[in-house]
Scaffold this motif. Sequence first.
Motif, PDB file in Angstrom:
ATOM      1  N   ASP A 196       0.815  -1.223   0.000  1.00  0.00           N
ATOM      2  CA  ASP A 196       0.000   0.000   0.000  1.00  0.00           C
ATOM      3  C   ASP A 196       0.848   1.271   0.000  1.00  0.00           C
ATOM      4  O   ASP A 196       0.303   2.379   0.035  1.00  0.00           O
ATOM      5  CB  ASP A 196      -0.922   0.028   1.234  1.00  0.00           C
ATOM      6  CG  ASP A 196      -1.924  -1.116   1.234  1.00  0.00           C
ATOM      7  OD1 ASP A 196      -2.350  -1.530   0.136  1.00  0.00           O
ATOM      8  OD2 ASP A 196      -2.272  -1.598   2.329  1.00  0.00           O
ATOM      9  N   GLN A 198       4.725   3.462  -1.169  1.00  0.00           N
ATOM     10  CA  GLN A 198       6.000   3.626  -1.858  1.00  0.00           C
ATOM     11  C   GLN A 198       7.053   3.867  -0.782  1.00  0.00           C
ATOM     12  O   GLN A 198       6.850   4.714   0.088  1.00  0.00           O
ATOM     13  CB  GLN A 198       5.972   4.821  -2.805  1.00  0.00           C
ATOM     14  CG  GLN A 198       4.910   4.786  -3.885  1.00  0.00           C
ATOM     15  CD  GLN A 198       4.885   6.074  -4.672  1.00  0.00           C
ATOM     16  OE1 GLN A 198       5.916   6.662  -4.974  1.00  0.00           O
ATOM     17  NE2 GLN A 198       3.695   6.556  -5.014  1.00  0.00           N
ATOM     18  N   THR A 212       9.154  15.024  -9.046  1.00  0.00           N
ATOM     19  CA  THR A 212       7.851  14.592  -8.542  1.00  0.00           C
ATOM     20  C   THR A 212       7.902  13.100  -8.251  1.00  0.00           C
ATOM     21  O   THR A 212       8.604  12.348  -8.927  1.00  0.00           O
ATOM     22  CB  THR A 212       6.733  14.875  -9.557  1.00  0.00           C
ATOM     23  OG1 THR A 212       7.048  14.213 -10.799  1.00  0.00           O
ATOM     24  CG2 THR A 212       6.588  16.359  -9.797  1.00  0.00           C
ATOM     25  N   PRO A 214       6.214   9.287  -8.063  1.00  0.00           N
ATOM     26  CA  PRO A 214       5.229   8.560  -8.867  1.00  0.00           C
ATOM     27  C   PRO A 214       3.828   8.660  -8.271  1.00  0.00           C
ATOM     28  O   PRO A 214       3.628   8.408  -7.083  1.00  0.00           O
ATOM     29  CB  PRO A 214       5.751   7.115  -8.816  1.00  0.00           C
ATOM     30  CG  PRO A 214       7.225   7.250  -8.616  1.00  0.00           C
ATOM     31  CD  PRO A 214       7.388   8.457  -7.725  1.00  0.00           C
ATOM     32  N   GLY A 215       2.872   9.069  -9.106  1.00  0.00           N
ATOM     33  CA  GLY A 215       1.494   9.186  -8.657  1.00  0.00           C
ATOM     34  C   GLY A 215       1.158  10.513  -8.014  1.00  0.00           C
ATOM     35  O   GLY A 215       0.009  10.767  -7.670  1.00  0.00           O
ATOM     36  N   PHE A 216       2.160  11.385  -7.834  1.00  0.00           N
ATOM     37  CA  PHE A 216       1.956  12.691  -7.214  1.00  0.00           C
ATOM     38  C   PHE A 216       2.219  13.795  -8.239  1.00  0.00           C
ATOM     39  O   PHE A 216       3.173  13.703  -9.017  1.00  0.00           O
ATOM     40  CB  PHE A 216       2.909  12.893  -6.027  1.00  0.00           C
ATOM     41  CG  PHE A 216       2.561  12.097  -4.801  1.00  0.00           C
ATOM     42  CD1 PHE A 216       1.959  12.690  -3.704  1.00  0.00           C
ATOM     43  CD2 PHE A 216       2.851  10.733  -4.740  1.00  0.00           C
ATOM     44  CE1 PHE A 216       1.648  11.962  -2.571  1.00  0.00           C
ATOM     45  CE2 PHE A 216       2.545   9.989  -3.608  1.00  0.00           C
ATOM     46  CZ  PHE A 216       1.939  10.604  -2.523  1.00  0.00           C
ATOM     47  N   THR A 217       1.410  14.837  -8.233  1.00  0.00           N
ATOM     48  CA  THR A 217       1.699  16.005  -9.054  1.00  0.00           C
ATOM     49  C   THR A 217       2.794  16.827  -8.378  1.00  0.00           C
ATOM     50  O   THR A 217       3.192  16.554  -7.239  1.00  0.00           O
ATOM     51  CB  THR A 217       0.448  16.883  -9.217  1.00  0.00           C
ATOM     52  OG1 THR A 217       0.093  17.434  -7.925  1.00  0.00           O
ATOM     53  CG2 THR A 217      -0.724  16.090  -9.770  1.00  0.00           C
ATOM     54  N   GLU A 220       1.318  18.321  -5.236  1.00  0.00           N
ATOM     55  CA  GLU A 220       1.137  17.285  -4.215  1.00  0.00           C
ATOM     56  C   GLU A 220       2.472  16.875  -3.614  1.00  0.00           C
ATOM     57  O   GLU A 220       2.573  16.614  -2.405  1.00  0.00           O
ATOM     58  CB  GLU A 220       0.429  16.072  -4.821  1.00  0.00           C
ATOM     59  CG  GLU A 220      -1.043  16.316  -5.144  1.00  0.00           C
ATOM     60  CD  GLU A 220      -1.654  15.180  -5.932  1.00  0.00           C
ATOM     61  OE1 GLU A 220      -2.898  15.064  -5.926  1.00  0.00           O
ATOM     62  OE2 GLU A 220      -0.896  14.399  -6.569  1.00  0.00           O
ATOM     63  N   THR A 221       3.510  16.823  -4.454  1.00  0.00           N
ATOM     64  CA  THR A 221       4.852  16.484  -3.960  1.00  0.00           C
ATOM     65  C   THR A 221       5.338  17.531  -2.974  1.00  0.00           C
ATOM     66  O   THR A 221       5.864  17.203  -1.905  1.00  0.00           O
ATOM     67  CB  THR A 221       5.840  16.363  -5.129  1.00  0.00           C
ATOM     68  OG1 THR A 221       5.479  15.241  -5.955  1.00  0.00           O
ATOM     69  CG2 THR A 221       7.268  16.172  -4.632  1.00  0.00           C
ATOM     70  N   LYS A 262      -0.135   5.080  -1.134  1.00  0.00           N
ATOM     71  CA  LYS A 262      -0.505   5.215  -2.541  1.00  0.00           C
ATOM     72  C   LYS A 262      -1.836   5.941  -2.727  1.00  0.00           C
ATOM     73  O   LYS A 262      -2.107   6.469  -3.810  1.00  0.00           O
ATOM     74  CB  LYS A 262      -0.559   3.833  -3.198  1.00  0.00           C
ATOM     75  CG  LYS A 262       0.815   3.176  -3.314  1.00  0.00           C
ATOM     76  CD  LYS A 262       0.746   1.797  -3.954  1.00  0.00           C
ATOM     77  CE  LYS A 262       2.123   1.181  -4.053  1.00  0.00           C
ATOM     78  NZ  LYS A 262       2.095  -0.197  -4.636  1.00  0.00           N
ATOM     79  N   ASP A 263      -2.653   5.996  -1.670  1.00  0.00           N
ATOM     80  CA  ASP A 263      -3.904   6.756  -1.776  1.00  0.00           C
ATOM     81  C   ASP A 263      -3.695   8.235  -1.441  1.00  0.00           C
ATOM     82  O   ASP A 263      -4.650   9.008  -1.379  1.00  0.00           O
ATOM     83  CB  ASP A 263      -4.985   6.151  -0.880  1.00  0.00           C
ATOM     84  CG  ASP A 263      -4.645   6.234   0.606  1.00  0.00           C
ATOM     85  OD1 ASP A 263      -3.619   6.854   0.954  1.00  0.00           O
ATOM     86  OD2 ASP A 263      -5.405   5.684   1.429  1.00  0.00           O
ATOM     87  N   LYS A 264      -2.434   8.634  -1.183  1.00  0.00           N
ATOM     88  CA  LYS A 264      -2.023  10.034  -0.987  1.00  0.00           C
ATOM     89  C   LYS A 264      -2.620  10.674   0.271  1.00  0.00           C
ATOM     90  O   LYS A 264      -2.619  11.893   0.390  1.00  0.00           O
ATOM     91  CB  LYS A 264      -2.409  10.893  -2.208  1.00  0.00           C
ATOM     92  CG  LYS A 264      -1.870  10.393  -3.531  1.00  0.00           C
ATOM     93  CD  LYS A 264      -2.310  11.311  -4.656  1.00  0.00           C
ATOM     94  CE  LYS A 264      -1.893  10.774  -6.010  1.00  0.00           C
ATOM     95  NZ  LYS A 264      -2.321  11.677  -7.112  1.00  0.00           N
TER      96      LYS A 264
END
Length: 289
Positions: A196, A198, A212, A214-217, A220-221, A262-264
């Motif tokens: 779940d 990184q 950035t 992975p998976g983040f703008t 968001e980073t 991963k769900d930020k």
Amino acid sequence: MKKVYYLLFGIILTFSAMSAIIYNNQQPKALESITFFPIDPKVSFTAFDTSLKPLKKNIVLWQIKSNLDRHAYLRQDAGMLYSNGRLIGRLGGWKQHTASLTQEKRVPVTASSFLQAFTFHHAELHERGGQIFSAQAMSQDHLYLIKQNADNFISFRSPNTTNQSSWKDRLDEQTERMLRYSWNKAVRHYAIHLKDYQAYPLNEFSQKASDTFPGFTKDETAKMIGRLWEGLYKNYFLSITKQDGSKADPTGSTIPLILLAKDKTHLLVLTETVKGESILLRQMIGDAD
């Protein structure tokens, strides 16, 4: 006459005490926390650097420097120095109404060491209308310091000889083995589902911070990095907050492993105290916070 004197003396003491209270209340609570505010895209660091420089024998000069493109209400740089994966030093300078910060410390090293230094550079900016913004950056450096004998140390960042390569491999393996054992112990202890997350050791996290994840703008980073250091500063840098709320000195603790959900929504920080206690810190980063 004596009554007048005592009365005046009492007034002076009262005024002094009130002045001290007012003065202390006006000081920023910089030693208590780094607070994340929205990033101001118009503000940037013109220079920021962490460096490890060998001096004579077994002394290393640890320096942190940074400069913002304008004066900020509050400037802070929080730096951590590790030897073979364990914390041996901290630098946490701050100033009001300035653009630049410089810190340095001479660090004695008694044995062959793989030194790693990480710094979070932060600025708090107060705008008209009461709005508060942030600017932030990260920097790092590393150095191998090898003890030849009591009076002779050699140093390098990248090996140039077979002997240096051998020492680098030995220290890298020793450090990585200790860290992986520590992190895996914490993962098992807290029943963390790695699928779940990184996972980034702090050194890899620092390297990727200018890019950035992975998976983040990009936005968001930046928010995730700011939230991470907000929590690290209060619950690790100043003192480690344990599960029962008690505090522990971070000296001797392991390099943190950062787990990004991963769900930020949140991130986890895994480390181990000098006494071998597994520590889990949780920081919210999603919109729900």
